[in-house]
Write a protein that holds these residues in place. Structure first.
Motif: not given
Length: 308
Positions: A271-283
């Motif tokens: 389950h690693i196809a798509s993970t959330t990037a904190p840098e853009t997720a916080v924005d």
């Protein structure tokens, strides 16, 4: 007004650092350190805590850290509290990378070659031109459309299936249950990017596999609940399907001894196809909170009647 994060703790530490930099006046906490539950206005979670309504009486927004929300029991969320899917751009780009990698691996028989390597077999397999390998994507939301857009560059004939009609340049689009058999009959590599709902649970089953051209290949990057596992094993063992790439399962992680681990025609990733990037997720979270305060529409807001 507190933001509470309940998901991967390693990424959570990154979230905490980014919140301190970008919103220093907005308190941020990592589960299970919730502080005063009455102060929690915004919850960012993968698996939400039990009894959300009673625990956080002043909750205003709930964010999923992923693009899907099937891990939430929507009936337990207060009706007035919006549930928002994560729409940060990195999720889409990483899904496109993984889907293209997997479609090409299925197209060029990588699963079979990995199996041959284990058996120390050196044998060529015939190569099919991309123009003769038809790729069909189930689920034409943001992720499905992005994947199809990138696959165009390889020259595959492309099709897409969705519950409701879509129009995508260069893609033959099908809509609704009545059109599904025709879509499947023209698909050599099937990509599942559907949301998991009561209607789509178990959709990847023996009946569906039988409607694909014999020897078709499967990529499941939706959810493990889409797939009837025994039907996949039977289809692979009988030649109805020739290979599968699976990034999702039910449960996760798969238990020791599960047949997927060692099956020669399955390539499995955790389950690693798509993970959330904190840098853009916080924005994205901060922008959505600001939109909420301004009374504007919320991007990614889940339609509770559809479940996505």
């Amino acid at each position: 007004m507190t933001v509470l994060y309940k998901a991967n703790m390693v990424r959570g530490a990154e979230w905490a650092t980014l919140f301190a930099e970008r919103a220093p006046d907005l308190p941020f906490r990592l589960w299970p350190d919730i502080g005063d539950p009455a102060e929690v206005r915004y919850l960012v979670a993968w698996v939400p805590p039990d009894d959300i309504a009673a625990t956080f009486p002043n909750l205003e927004l709930v964010f999923s850290v992923g693009a899907g929300v099937d891990q939430f029991d929507i009936t337990k969320l207060p009706p007035h509290v919006p549930l928002v899917r994560m729409l940060e751009p990195g999720i889409t780009e990483r899904m496109v990378e993984y889907a293209c990698m997997s479609v090409l691996a299925l197209h060029r028989d990588l699963v079979q070659f990995i199996a041959q390597q284990r058996e120390q077999v050196w044998r060529e397999l015939p190569v099919t031109q991309t123009g003769k390998r038809r790729v069909g994507v189930m689920g034409l939301g943001l992720l499905g459309q992005a994947v199809l857009g990138r696959l165009k560059s390889f020259g595959f004939p492309l099709a897409g299936w969705n519950r409701s009609p879509r129009s995508i340049e260069g893609v033959t689009c099908y809509a609704g249950a009545d059109a599904l058999p025709d879509f499947l009959g023209h698909t050599d590599i099937l990509v599942c990017l559907l949301p998991l709902t009561p209607e789509t649970r178990g959709l990847l089953n023996a009946n569906l596999f039988a409607r694909l051209p014999r020897g078709a290949r499967l990529l499941n990057v939706g959810r493990g609940g889409h797939l009837i596992e025994a039907d996949l094993i039977a289809a692979l063992d009988s030649g109805v399907l020739s290979a599968a790439v699976l990034d999702v399962a039910e449960p996760e992680p798969l238990p020791a001894g599960h047949p997927f681990w060692g099956h020669p025609r399955i390539l499995l990733t955790p389950h690693i196809a798509s993970t959330t990037a904190p840098e853009t997720a916080v924005d994205f979270v901060l922008d959505t909170i600001a939109r909420r305060h301004r009374g504007e529409a919320l991007p990614g807001r889940v339609d509770r009647t559809r479940g996505y």
